[in-house]
Design an enzyme around this catalytic site. Structure first.
Site, PDB file in Angstrom:
ATOM      1  N   ASP A   9       0.864  -1.175   0.000  1.00  0.00           N
ATOM      2  CA  ASP A   9       0.000   0.000   0.000  1.00  0.00           C
ATOM      3  C   ASP A   9       0.900   1.224   0.000  1.00  0.00           C
ATOM      4  O   ASP A   9       1.578   1.508   0.987  1.00  0.00           O
ATOM      5  CB  ASP A   9      -0.879  -0.037   1.249  1.00  0.00           C
ATOM      6  CG  ASP A   9      -1.815   1.144   1.364  1.00  0.00           C
ATOM      7  OD1 ASP A   9      -1.655   2.141   0.612  1.00  0.00           O
ATOM      8  OD2 ASP A   9      -2.704   1.098   2.231  1.00  0.00           O
ATOM      9  N   ASN A  23      -3.947  13.114 -11.688  1.00  0.00           N
ATOM     10  CA  ASN A  23      -4.507  13.624 -12.935  1.00  0.00           C
ATOM     11  C   ASN A  23      -4.067  15.077 -13.069  1.00  0.00           C
ATOM     12  O   ASN A  23      -3.524  15.662 -12.131  1.00  0.00           O
ATOM     13  CB  ASN A  23      -6.034  13.440 -12.996  1.00  0.00           C
ATOM     14  CG  ASN A  23      -6.747  14.202 -11.915  1.00  0.00           C
ATOM     15  OD1 ASN A  23      -6.548  15.402 -11.740  1.00  0.00           O
ATOM     16  ND2 ASN A  23      -7.596  13.514 -11.162  1.00  0.00           N
ATOM     17  N   GLY A  31      -8.289   5.599  -7.879  1.00  0.00           N
ATOM     18  CA  GLY A  31      -7.085   4.767  -7.820  1.00  0.00           C
ATOM     19  C   GLY A  31      -6.063   5.265  -6.823  1.00  0.00           C
ATOM     20  O   GLY A  31      -6.392   5.669  -5.700  1.00  0.00           O
ATOM     21  N   VAL A  32      -4.802   5.240  -7.232  1.00  0.00           N
ATOM     22  CA  VAL A  32      -3.693   5.682  -6.384  1.00  0.00           C
ATOM     23  C   VAL A  32      -3.910   7.122  -5.940  1.00  0.00           C
ATOM     24  O   VAL A  32      -3.710   7.457  -4.767  1.00  0.00           O
ATOM     25  CB  VAL A  32      -2.344   5.535  -7.132  1.00  0.00           C
ATOM     26  CG1 VAL A  32      -1.217   6.222  -6.388  1.00  0.00           C
ATOM     27  CG2 VAL A  32      -2.015   4.073  -7.364  1.00  0.00           C
ATOM     28  N   ASP A  33      -4.321   7.968  -6.863  1.00  0.00           N
ATOM     29  CA  ASP A  33      -4.526   9.386  -6.571  1.00  0.00           C
ATOM     30  C   ASP A  33      -5.538   9.575  -5.438  1.00  0.00           C
ATOM     31  O   ASP A  33      -5.286  10.296  -4.464  1.00  0.00           O
ATOM     32  CB  ASP A  33      -4.993  10.080  -7.845  1.00  0.00           C
ATOM     33  CG  ASP A  33      -4.968  11.599  -7.782  1.00  0.00           C
ATOM     34  OD1 ASP A  33      -4.309  12.162  -6.887  1.00  0.00           O
ATOM     35  OD2 ASP A  33      -5.593  12.220  -8.654  1.00  0.00           O
ATOM     36  N   SER A 121       0.338   5.017 -14.991  1.00  0.00           N
ATOM     37  CA  SER A 121      -0.390   4.823 -16.255  1.00  0.00           C
ATOM     38  C   SER A 121      -0.821   3.381 -16.523  1.00  0.00           C
ATOM     39  O   SER A 121      -1.447   3.115 -17.541  1.00  0.00           O
ATOM     40  CB  SER A 121       0.389   5.354 -17.468  1.00  0.00           C
ATOM     41  OG  SER A 121       0.411   6.761 -17.451  1.00  0.00           O
ATOM     42  N   GLY A 123      -2.944   1.593 -14.728  1.00  0.00           N
ATOM     43  CA  GLY A 123      -4.309   1.323 -14.286  1.00  0.00           C
ATOM     44  C   GLY A 123      -5.328   1.865 -15.265  1.00  0.00           C
ATOM     45  O   GLY A 123      -5.411   1.435 -16.414  1.00  0.00           O
ATOM     46  N   ALA A 124      -6.083   2.831 -14.823  1.00  0.00           N
ATOM     47  CA  ALA A 124      -7.167   3.386 -15.621  1.00  0.00           C
ATOM     48  C   ALA A 124      -6.688   4.045 -16.904  1.00  0.00           C
ATOM     49  O   ALA A 124      -7.469   4.220 -17.840  1.00  0.00           O
ATOM     50  CB  ALA A 124      -7.960   4.398 -14.791  1.00  0.00           C
ATOM     51  N   TYR A 125      -5.404   4.388 -16.979  1.00  0.00           N
ATOM     52  CA  TYR A 125      -4.878   5.049 -18.178  1.00  0.00           C
ATOM     53  C   TYR A 125      -4.487   4.054 -19.261  1.00  0.00           C
ATOM     54  O   TYR A 125      -4.074   4.450 -20.342  1.00  0.00           O
ATOM     55  CB  TYR A 125      -3.723   5.963 -17.818  1.00  0.00           C
ATOM     56  CG  TYR A 125      -4.157   7.278 -17.181  1.00  0.00           C
ATOM     57  CD1 TYR A 125      -5.451   7.479 -16.713  1.00  0.00           C
ATOM     58  CD2 TYR A 125      -3.266   8.319 -17.046  1.00  0.00           C
ATOM     59  CE1 TYR A 125      -5.847   8.669 -16.134  1.00  0.00           C
ATOM     60  CE2 TYR A 125      -3.647   9.533 -16.468  1.00  0.00           C
ATOM     61  CZ  TYR A 125      -4.938   9.694 -16.021  1.00  0.00           C
ATOM     62  OH  TYR A 125      -5.323  10.887 -15.453  1.00  0.00           O
TER      63      TYR A 125
END
Length: 175
Positions: A9, A23, A31-33, A121, A123-125
């Site tokens: 984590d 972002n 996510g991480v952000d 980048s 993950g969702a990217y």
């Protein structure tokens, strides 16, 4: 100088700096952000808003990095970087490499000895994990080689599962 990978984590990592896969707004997300913003507490959002009102009025560019204090996290600093979004056609590997290199540049300015990265980048990217791992490890290894006596000296990739860890371990072994 060392480069390693572990499952964990990122919000619990004891390092001088952790890197946030942010972002461009710098105002939190998923996510991480989102996890970093939640764990750091509301002062992180305030610090990011100050950046947006001063030096980064248009947001943070893809491939760039900027730091804030880490507030309630065990790290001292959060280095925010914006990875390229493959779903938006941002497929230039140089942009992804820049995320890692610029984050290390910022870490050096802060005299951070240790830096922990997520798989920016991946993950969702939408970037393929093996590509992210190869670019990340190659970029960080090159940066460390160019700065043998400086900070940081330790780079850790803190990832969420075995599949990502294995890709980073392969990249570390190959690079």
């Amino acid at each position: 100088m060392s480069i390693s990978v572990e499952i964990g984590d990122l919000t619990q990592v004891e390092a001088d700096a952790i890197v946030n896969a942010a972002n461009s707004t710098l105002l939190g997300g998923g996510g991480v952000d989102g996890a970093i913003h939640a764990a750091a507490g509301p002062r992180l959002l305030e610090a990011c808003r100050r950046l947006r009102n001063t030096t980064h009025r248009g947001g943070l560019d893809v491939g760039d990095a900027v730091a804030t204090p880490a507030f309630d996290l065990p790290a001292s600093w959060v280095i925010h970087t914006v990875g390229p979004n493959l779903h938006r056609g941002q497929d230039d590997p140089a942009l992804l490499a820049s995320c890692f290199a610029r984050s290390l540049d910022v870490a050096a300015e802060l005299d951070a000895r240790s830096v922990a990265f997520p798989a920016v980048s991946a993950g969702a990217y939408g970037w393929p994990v093996p590509d992210v791992a190869r670019i990340a490890v190659t970029t960080c290894r090159g940066w460390l080689a160019e700065h043998p006596d400086g900070s940081p000296q330790e780079v850790r990739f803190v990832v969420v599962d075995e599949r990502i860890r294995d890709a980073f371990e392969d990249a570390i072994g190959m690079a």
